[in-house]
Design a protein around this motif. Structure first.
Motif, PDB file in Angstrom:
ATOM      1  N   ARG A  11       0.797  -1.224   0.000  1.00  0.00           N
ATOM      2  CA  ARG A  11       0.000   0.000   0.000  1.00  0.00           C
ATOM      3  C   ARG A  11       0.833   1.279   0.000  1.00  0.00           C
ATOM      4  O   ARG A  11       0.547   2.207  -0.761  1.00  0.00           O
ATOM      5  N   ASN A  12       1.868   1.336   0.833  1.00  0.00           N
ATOM      6  CA  ASN A  12       2.687   2.555   0.881  1.00  0.00           C
ATOM      7  C   ASN A  12       3.376   2.813  -0.444  1.00  0.00           C
ATOM      8  O   ASN A  12       3.392   3.940  -0.954  1.00  0.00           O
ATOM      9  N   ALA A  13       3.975   1.757  -1.000  1.00  0.00           N
ATOM     10  CA  ALA A  13       4.717   1.910  -2.255  1.00  0.00           C
ATOM     11  C   ALA A  13       3.797   2.333  -3.403  1.00  0.00           C
ATOM     12  O   ALA A  13       4.143   3.201  -4.210  1.00  0.00           O
ATOM     13  N   VAL A  14       2.602   1.738  -3.481  1.00  0.00           N
ATOM     14  CA  VAL A  14       1.666   2.079  -4.555  1.00  0.00           C
ATOM     15  C   VAL A  14       1.151   3.503  -4.392  1.00  0.00           C
ATOM     16  O   VAL A  14       1.094   4.283  -5.362  1.00  0.00           O
ATOM     17  N   LEU A  15       0.799   3.890  -3.166  1.00  0.00           N
ATOM     18  CA  LEU A  15       0.287   5.244  -2.941  1.00  0.00           C
ATOM     19  C   LEU A  15       1.344   6.292  -3.279  1.00  0.00           C
ATOM     20  O   LEU A  15       1.046   7.308  -3.921  1.00  0.00           O
ATOM     21  N   GLU A  16       2.599   6.048  -2.886  1.00  0.00           N
ATOM     22  CA  GLU A  16       3.672   6.997  -3.196  1.00  0.00           C
ATOM     23  C   GLU A  16       3.926   7.073  -4.690  1.00  0.00           C
ATOM     24  O   GLU A  16       4.280   8.132  -5.216  1.00  0.00           O
ATOM     25  N   GLN A  70      -0.439  -6.819   0.178  1.00  0.00           N
ATOM     26  CA  GLN A  70      -1.366  -6.065   1.034  1.00  0.00           C
ATOM     27  C   GLN A  70      -2.658  -5.679   0.301  1.00  0.00           C
ATOM     28  O   GLN A  70      -3.274  -4.668   0.604  1.00  0.00           O
ATOM     29  N   GLY A  71      -3.041  -6.474  -0.685  1.00  0.00           N
ATOM     30  CA  GLY A  71      -4.296  -6.235  -1.376  1.00  0.00           C
ATOM     31  C   GLY A  71      -4.215  -5.300  -2.563  1.00  0.00           C
ATOM     32  O   GLY A  71      -5.249  -5.004  -3.182  1.00  0.00           O
ATOM     33  N   VAL A  72      -3.021  -4.832  -2.917  1.00  0.00           N
ATOM     34  CA  VAL A  72      -2.894  -3.930  -4.078  1.00  0.00           C
ATOM     35  C   VAL A  72      -1.611  -4.213  -4.854  1.00  0.00           C
ATOM     36  O   VAL A  72      -0.541  -4.404  -4.274  1.00  0.00           O
ATOM     37  N   ILE A  73      -1.736  -4.251  -6.174  1.00  0.00           N
ATOM     38  CA  ILE A  73      -0.581  -4.354  -7.066  1.00  0.00           C
ATOM     39  C   ILE A  73      -0.785  -3.368  -8.211  1.00  0.00           C
ATOM     40  O   ILE A  73      -1.837  -3.361  -8.847  1.00  0.00           O
ATOM     41  N   ALA A  74       0.196  -2.528  -8.436  1.00  0.00           N
ATOM     42  CA  ALA A  74       0.143  -1.568  -9.542  1.00  0.00           C
ATOM     43  C   ALA A  74       1.068  -2.042 -10.662  1.00  0.00           C
ATOM     44  O   ALA A  74       2.161  -2.559 -10.401  1.00  0.00           O
ATOM     45  N   GLN A  75       0.606  -1.860 -11.878  1.00  0.00           N
ATOM     46  CA  GLN A  75       1.431  -2.167 -13.042  1.00  0.00           C
ATOM     47  C   GLN A  75       1.891  -0.829 -13.611  1.00  0.00           C
ATOM     48  O   GLN A  75       1.112  -0.107 -14.240  1.00  0.00           O
ATOM     49  N   ALA A  76       3.134  -0.495 -13.325  1.00  0.00           N
ATOM     50  CA  ALA A  76       3.649   0.835 -13.674  1.00  0.00           C
ATOM     51  C   ALA A  76       4.348   0.823 -15.020  1.00  0.00           C
ATOM     52  O   ALA A  76       4.762  -0.222 -15.509  1.00  0.00           O
ATOM     53  N   SER A 145      11.741  -0.044  -0.200  1.00  0.00           N
ATOM     54  CA  SER A 145      12.126   1.374  -0.137  1.00  0.00           C
ATOM     55  C   SER A 145      10.998   2.242   0.384  1.00  0.00           C
ATOM     56  O   SER A 145      11.204   3.425   0.672  1.00  0.00           O
ATOM     57  N   ALA A 146       9.787   1.678   0.512  1.00  0.00           N
ATOM     58  CA  ALA A 146       8.614   2.395   1.053  1.00  0.00           C
ATOM     59  C   ALA A 146       8.333   3.697   0.307  1.00  0.00           C
ATOM     60  O   ALA A 146       7.989   4.709   0.905  1.00  0.00           O
ATOM     61  N   GLY A 147       8.509   3.672  -1.017  1.00  0.00           N
ATOM     62  CA  GLY A 147       8.206   4.846  -1.823  1.00  0.00           C
ATOM     63  C   GLY A 147       9.395   5.716  -2.145  1.00  0.00           C
ATOM     64  O   GLY A 147       9.319   6.589  -3.015  1.00  0.00           O
ATOM     65  N   ALA A 148      10.534   5.501  -1.454  1.00  0.00           N
ATOM     66  CA  ALA A 148      11.702   6.365  -1.668  1.00  0.00           C
ATOM     67  C   ALA A 148      12.240   6.263  -3.087  1.00  0.00           C
ATOM     68  O   ALA A 148      12.839   7.220  -3.604  1.00  0.00           O
ATOM     69  N   LEU A 149      12.018   5.123  -3.728  1.00  0.00           N
ATOM     70  CA  LEU A 149      12.510   4.936  -5.089  1.00  0.00           C
ATOM     71  C   LEU A 149      11.882   5.916  -6.076  1.00  0.00           C
ATOM     72  O   LEU A 149      12.435   6.199  -7.129  1.00  0.00           O
ATOM     73  N   ASN A 150      10.736   6.479  -5.713  1.00  0.00           N
ATOM     74  CA  ASN A 150      10.089   7.467  -6.576  1.00  0.00           C
ATOM     75  C   ASN A 150      10.772   8.832  -6.508  1.00  0.00           C
ATOM     76  O   ASN A 150      10.530   9.689  -7.361  1.00  0.00           O
ATOM     77  N   TYR A 151      11.594   9.034  -5.497  1.00  0.00           N
ATOM     78  CA  TYR A 151      12.191  10.351  -5.269  1.00  0.00           C
ATOM     79  C   TYR A 151      13.713  10.355  -5.332  1.00  0.00           C
ATOM     80  O   TYR A 151      14.314  11.410  -5.541  1.00  0.00           O
ATOM     81  N   THR A 152      14.322   9.206  -5.118  1.00  0.00           N
ATOM     82  CA  THR A 152      15.784   9.127  -5.090  1.00  0.00           C
ATOM     83  C   THR A 152      16.270   8.426  -6.351  1.00  0.00           C
ATOM     84  O   THR A 152      16.016   7.233  -6.537  1.00  0.00           O
ATOM     85  N   PRO A 153      16.979   9.129  -7.238  1.00  0.00           N
ATOM     86  CA  PRO A 153      17.417   8.506  -8.491  1.00  0.00           C
ATOM     87  C   PRO A 153      18.486   7.445  -8.254  1.00  0.00           C
ATOM     88  O   PRO A 153      19.357   7.591  -7.392  1.00  0.00           O
ATOM     89  N   VAL A 154      18.387   6.371  -9.033  1.00  0.00           N
ATOM     90  CA  VAL A 154      19.368   5.288  -8.979  1.00  0.00           C
ATOM     91  C   VAL A 154      20.003   5.161 -10.359  1.00  0.00           C
ATOM     92  O   VAL A 154      19.301   4.945 -11.345  1.00  0.00           O
TER      93      VAL A 154
END
Length: 253
Positions: A11-16, A70-76, A145-154
């Motif tokens: 849930r956290n990763a998908v929401l972020e 946790q009941g959610v999967i996003a296909q990004a 990463s709990a959403g951090a991957l959306n903000y921190t470039p790798v």
């Protein structure tokens, strides 16, 4: 930039992912799940015009790569790897000396995800990983990463030693985590710095270590002789944060 098909789970990763502006093509939600966090996710999905499919838990279990959806999967659309130059430009835009994590052969996706999360919270401008003999940006990494991957470039590079050499030409210094190094509290870790963290078992490789300007040891009083790679990264990162704040060279987040 390189793109890969990517599932985002939890849930956290998908929401972020939605809140950071990631393009999510399709959202799978467990049928009948009406908890607040899930409702927030479906609301964000509708705002962005994402296709939402309500499916059984069994279907989600079959799709899941982590076993913890946790009941959610996003296909990004996909996580993309940044360029090293992108990371330097972030530091420049913030008016801060570069602070970059370099990871030598991290193989555990949970460790990589946790380190990316720490990098984000410590105010690092990005993370550099090698192309070979190391984990990439998998679904487990994204979730951990709990959403951090959306903000921190790798950024992914062919040769970590060569990347260090190039960054040295840009004025950066490099400190390597090593239990045989000098105590971290006795070293000057301010200014434009790269923190090098090694493999969970063997540590930083010899060739990479030779390119570093300093080796830093974490004081340990217990009966075992090493820390988990992500924990060691966190301890050293926050000594760098402390020194940067004391010197006024890092604004923090």
């Amino acid at each position: 930039m390189r793109y890969e098909e990517q599932k985002i789970e939890g849930r956290n990763a998908v929401l972020e992912a939605f809140r950071s502006g990631r393009t999510v093509d399709k959202l799978f939600v467990q049928d009948g799940c009406k908890e607040g966090s899930v409702l927030s996710i479906t609301r964000e999905a509708r705002k962005q015009g994402t296709i939402i499919s309500f499916v059984s838990r069994e279907r989600l279990d079959a799709m899941s790569e982590t076993g913890k959806h946790q009941g959610v999967i996003a296909q990004a659309a996909a996580y993309h790897y940044a360029q090293v130059e992108d990371i330097l430009q972030i530091a420049e835009k913030k008016g801060e000396p570069p602070f970059i994590f370099l990871l030598d052969g991290i193989e555990d996706p949970h460790n990589l995800g946790a380190i990316i999360r720490t990098a984000n919270l410590a105010g690092a401008h990005g993370v550099i990983i090698p192309k070979h003999r190391a984990v990439g940006l998998t679904a487990v990494v994204a979730r951990t990463s709990a959403g951090a991957l959306n903000y921190t470039p790798v950024a992914k590079v062919t040769n970590l030693s060569s990347a260090i050499e190039e960054l040295k030409k840009r004025g950066m210094w490099f400190v390597c985590a090593d239990m045989d190094g000098d105590l971290m509290y006795r070293q000057n870790l301010t200014g434009p710095i790269g923190l090098v963290i090694g493999n969970e078992g063997s540590g930083v490789g010899r060739l990479v270590k030779e390119k570093c300007d300093m080796t830093a040891a974490i004081p340990m009083k217990g009966d075992i002789d090493s820390l988990n790679a992500s924990v060691a990264a966190g301890v050293l990162a926050y000594e760098i944060v402390r020194q940067r704040l004391a010197a006024g060279s890092g604004k923090g987040n």
